[in-house]
Scaffold this active site. Structure first.
Site, PDB file in Angstrom:
ATOM      1  N   ARG A  10     -16.651 -70.503 -13.557  1.00 29.89           N
ATOM      2  CA  ARG A  10     -15.701 -70.864 -14.616  1.00 29.89           C
ATOM      3  C   ARG A  10     -15.967 -70.088 -15.894  1.00 29.89           C
ATOM      4  O   ARG A  10     -15.040 -69.753 -16.612  1.00 29.89           O
ATOM      5  CB  ARG A  10     -15.706 -72.367 -14.849  1.00 29.89           C
ATOM      6  CG  ARG A  10     -17.023 -72.916 -15.344  1.00 29.89           C
ATOM      7  CD  ARG A  10     -17.028 -74.428 -15.294  1.00 29.89           C
ATOM      8  NE  ARG A  10     -18.273 -74.926 -15.822  1.00 29.89           N
ATOM      9  CZ  ARG A  10     -18.381 -76.020 -16.531  1.00 29.89           C
ATOM     10  NH1 ARG A  10     -17.320 -76.740 -16.793  1.00 29.89           N
ATOM     11  NH2 ARG A  10     -19.550 -76.419 -16.963  1.00 29.89           N
ATOM     12  N   GLU A  58      -0.258 -81.900 -15.320  1.00 31.64           N
ATOM     13  CA  GLU A  58      -0.259 -80.637 -14.583  1.00 31.64           C
ATOM     14  C   GLU A  58       1.125 -80.210 -14.115  1.00 31.64           C
ATOM     15  O   GLU A  58       1.467 -79.025 -14.175  1.00 31.64           O
ATOM     16  CB  GLU A  58      -1.211 -80.709 -13.390  1.00 31.64           C
ATOM     17  CG  GLU A  58      -2.667 -80.593 -13.758  1.00 31.64           C
ATOM     18  CD  GLU A  58      -3.287 -81.866 -14.311  1.00 31.64           C
ATOM     19  OE1 GLU A  58      -4.454 -81.809 -14.730  1.00 31.64           O
ATOM     20  OE2 GLU A  58      -2.618 -82.921 -14.330  1.00 31.64           O
ATOM     21  N   PHE A  83      -5.934 -81.189  -8.908  1.00 32.20           N
ATOM     22  CA  PHE A  83      -4.717 -81.471  -9.657  1.00 32.20           C
ATOM     23  C   PHE A  83      -3.685 -80.357  -9.487  1.00 32.20           C
ATOM     24  O   PHE A  83      -2.483 -80.623  -9.459  1.00 32.20           O
ATOM     25  CB  PHE A  83      -5.030 -81.692 -11.130  1.00 32.20           C
ATOM     26  CG  PHE A  83      -6.009 -82.803 -11.369  1.00 32.20           C
ATOM     27  CD1 PHE A  83      -5.920 -83.995 -10.668  1.00 32.20           C
ATOM     28  CD2 PHE A  83      -7.026 -82.650 -12.284  1.00 32.20           C
ATOM     29  CE1 PHE A  83      -6.831 -85.030 -10.877  1.00 32.20           C
ATOM     30  CE2 PHE A  83      -7.938 -83.676 -12.507  1.00 32.20           C
ATOM     31  CZ  PHE A  83      -7.841 -84.867 -11.811  1.00 32.20           C
ATOM     32  N   HIS A 109     -13.163 -76.029 -10.083  1.00 29.90           N
ATOM     33  CA  HIS A 109     -13.809 -77.268  -9.637  1.00 29.90           C
ATOM     34  C   HIS A 109     -13.299 -77.731  -8.276  1.00 29.90           C
ATOM     35  O   HIS A 109     -13.015 -78.903  -8.076  1.00 29.90           O
ATOM     36  CB  HIS A 109     -13.629 -78.379 -10.669  1.00 29.90           C
ATOM     37  CG  HIS A 109     -14.298 -78.104 -11.980  1.00 29.90           C
ATOM     38  ND1 HIS A 109     -13.806 -77.195 -12.884  1.00 29.90           N
ATOM     39  CD2 HIS A 109     -15.409 -78.617 -12.543  1.00 29.90           C
ATOM     40  CE1 HIS A 109     -14.576 -77.162 -13.947  1.00 29.90           C
ATOM     41  NE2 HIS A 109     -15.570 -78.010 -13.765  1.00 29.90           N
ATOM     42  N   ASP A 117     -19.033 -81.936 -14.741  1.00 26.92           N
ATOM     43  CA  ASP A 117     -17.794 -82.443 -15.322  1.00 26.92           C
ATOM     44  C   ASP A 117     -17.243 -83.661 -14.601  1.00 26.92           C
ATOM     45  O   ASP A 117     -16.239 -84.212 -14.995  1.00 26.92           O
ATOM     46  CB  ASP A 117     -16.715 -81.346 -15.314  1.00 26.92           C
ATOM     47  CG  ASP A 117     -17.025 -80.266 -16.318  1.00 26.92           C
ATOM     48  OD1 ASP A 117     -17.492 -80.600 -17.420  1.00 26.92           O
ATOM     49  OD2 ASP A 117     -16.818 -79.093 -15.998  1.00 26.92           O
TER      50      ASP A 117
END
Length: 125
Positions: A10, A58, A83, A109, A117
Protein backbone atom coordinates in the site's frame (compact mmCIF):
# COMPACT_ATOMS: atom_id res chain seq x y z
CA UNK A 1 23.35 -9.27 -2.47
CA UNK A 2 22.41 -5.68 -1.65
CA UNK A 3 20.06 -4.95 1.20
CA UNK A 4 16.54 -4.61 -0.09
CA UNK A 5 14.28 -2.23 1.75
CA UNK A 6 10.96 -3.89 2.36
CA UNK A 7 7.96 -1.65 1.90
CA UNK A 8 4.27 -2.39 2.26
CA UNK A 9 2.37 -2.79 -1.00
CA UNK A 10 0.00 0.00 0.00
CA UNK A 11 2.95 2.38 0.56
CA UNK A 12 4.16 1.50 -2.92
CA UNK A 13 0.68 2.24 -4.27
CA UNK A 14 0.60 5.66 -2.60
CA UNK A 15 4.07 6.54 -3.87
CA UNK A 16 3.27 5.23 -7.34
CA UNK A 17 0.23 7.51 -7.57
CA UNK A 18 2.26 10.56 -6.60
CA UNK A 19 4.98 10.14 -9.24
CA UNK A 20 2.85 10.43 -12.41
CA UNK A 21 0.75 13.13 -10.75
CA UNK A 22 3.47 15.66 -11.52
CA UNK A 23 3.31 15.05 -15.27
CA UNK A 24 -0.34 14.06 -15.64
CA UNK A 25 -2.49 16.91 -14.38
CA UNK A 26 -5.60 14.96 -15.36
CA UNK A 27 -4.80 12.20 -12.83
CA UNK A 28 -7.20 12.32 -9.88
CA UNK A 29 -7.53 10.05 -6.86
CA UNK A 30 -10.68 9.08 -5.03
CA UNK A 31 -10.95 7.11 -1.82
CA UNK A 32 -13.71 5.87 0.45
CA UNK A 33 -12.64 7.48 3.73
CA UNK A 34 -9.54 5.28 3.74
CA UNK A 35 -6.70 7.60 2.64
CA UNK A 36 -4.58 6.59 5.63
CA UNK A 37 -5.08 2.88 5.09
CA UNK A 38 -4.82 2.78 1.29
CA UNK A 39 -2.02 5.38 1.39
CA UNK A 40 -3.73 7.66 -1.10
CA UNK A 41 -2.86 10.24 1.55
CA UNK A 42 0.61 10.37 -0.03
CA UNK A 43 -0.97 11.72 -3.23
CA UNK A 44 -3.36 13.91 -1.22
CA UNK A 45 -0.53 15.73 0.57
CA UNK A 46 1.06 16.73 -2.73
CA UNK A 47 -2.08 17.30 -4.81
CA UNK A 48 -4.94 18.08 -2.40
CA UNK A 49 -7.06 19.65 -5.16
CA UNK A 50 -6.98 16.36 -7.10
CA UNK A 51 -7.87 14.06 -4.19
CA UNK A 52 -11.52 13.37 -3.41
CA UNK A 53 -12.75 11.63 -0.28
CA UNK A 54 -16.09 10.08 -1.19
CA UNK A 55 -16.84 8.83 2.29
CA UNK A 56 -17.91 5.32 3.15
CA UNK A 57 -19.82 4.97 -0.11
CA UNK A 58 -17.88 2.81 -2.54
CA UNK A 59 -20.71 2.47 -5.05
CA UNK A 60 -21.05 6.23 -5.25
CA UNK A 61 -17.27 6.63 -5.50
CA UNK A 62 -17.22 4.37 -8.56
CA UNK A 63 -19.99 6.41 -10.19
CA UNK A 64 -18.12 9.65 -9.42
CA UNK A 65 -14.97 8.16 -10.97
CA UNK A 66 -16.97 7.18 -14.07
CA UNK A 67 -18.30 10.72 -14.39
CA UNK A 68 -14.86 12.26 -13.96
CA UNK A 69 -13.47 9.99 -16.67
CA UNK A 70 -16.05 11.28 -19.16
CA UNK A 71 -14.54 14.75 -18.60
CA UNK A 72 -11.06 13.64 -19.67
CA UNK A 73 -9.75 12.93 -16.19
CA UNK A 74 -8.07 9.65 -15.25
CA UNK A 75 -9.48 8.60 -11.87
CA UNK A 76 -7.84 6.11 -9.54
CA UNK A 77 -10.46 4.90 -7.05
CA UNK A 78 -9.11 3.20 -3.93
CA UNK A 79 -10.79 1.14 -1.24
CA UNK A 80 -10.44 -2.21 0.49
CA UNK A 81 -10.76 -5.16 -1.92
CA UNK A 82 -13.87 -6.53 -0.21
CA UNK A 83 -15.71 -3.25 -0.70
CA UNK A 84 -14.54 -2.75 -4.29
CA UNK A 85 -15.72 -6.21 -5.25
CA UNK A 86 -18.69 -6.59 -2.95
CA UNK A 87 -20.17 -3.13 -2.59
CA UNK A 88 -19.50 -1.67 -6.02
CA UNK A 89 -19.79 -4.60 -8.43
CA UNK A 90 -22.81 -3.31 -10.36
CA UNK A 91 -21.43 0.20 -10.64
CA UNK A 92 -18.12 -1.14 -11.94
CA UNK A 93 -19.92 -3.30 -14.49
CA UNK A 94 -22.55 -0.78 -15.58
CA UNK A 95 -20.86 2.62 -15.37
CA UNK A 96 -17.24 1.71 -16.12
CA UNK A 97 -17.16 -1.68 -17.86
CA UNK A 98 -19.95 -1.42 -20.42
CA UNK A 99 -18.97 2.04 -21.69
CA UNK A 100 -15.24 1.14 -21.50
CA UNK A 101 -14.30 4.16 -19.37
CA UNK A 102 -10.74 4.90 -18.31
CA UNK A 103 -11.03 4.33 -14.55
CA UNK A 104 -8.46 2.52 -12.41
CA UNK A 105 -9.51 0.71 -9.25
CA UNK A 106 -6.95 0.16 -6.49
CA UNK A 107 -8.28 -2.59 -4.23
CA UNK A 108 -6.09 -2.94 -1.15
CA UNK A 109 -6.23 -5.19 1.90
CA UNK A 110 -7.32 -8.33 0.06
CA UNK A 111 -7.48 -11.68 1.82
CA UNK A 112 -8.87 -12.86 5.11
CA UNK A 113 -6.96 -10.41 7.29
CA UNK A 114 -6.33 -6.71 6.84
CA UNK A 115 -3.55 -6.59 9.41
CA UNK A 116 -3.12 -3.43 11.42
CA UNK A 117 -6.20 -1.79 9.86
CA UNK A 118 -8.65 -4.55 10.73
CA UNK A 119 -11.28 -4.59 13.42
CA UNK A 120 -9.37 -7.38 15.17
CA UNK A 121 -5.98 -5.67 14.93
CA UNK A 122 -5.62 -5.53 18.72
CA UNK A 123 -7.14 -8.92 19.39
CA UNK A 124 -4.79 -11.19 21.36
CA UNK A 125 -5.21 -14.88 20.66
Amino acid sequence: MADVKKIATRDSYGNALKEPGAAAENLVVLDADLAGATKTSIFQKTYPERHFDCGIAEANMIDVAAGLSTMGLVPFAATFAMFAAGRAYEQIRNTIGYPHLNVKIGATHGGISVGEDGVNANLKL
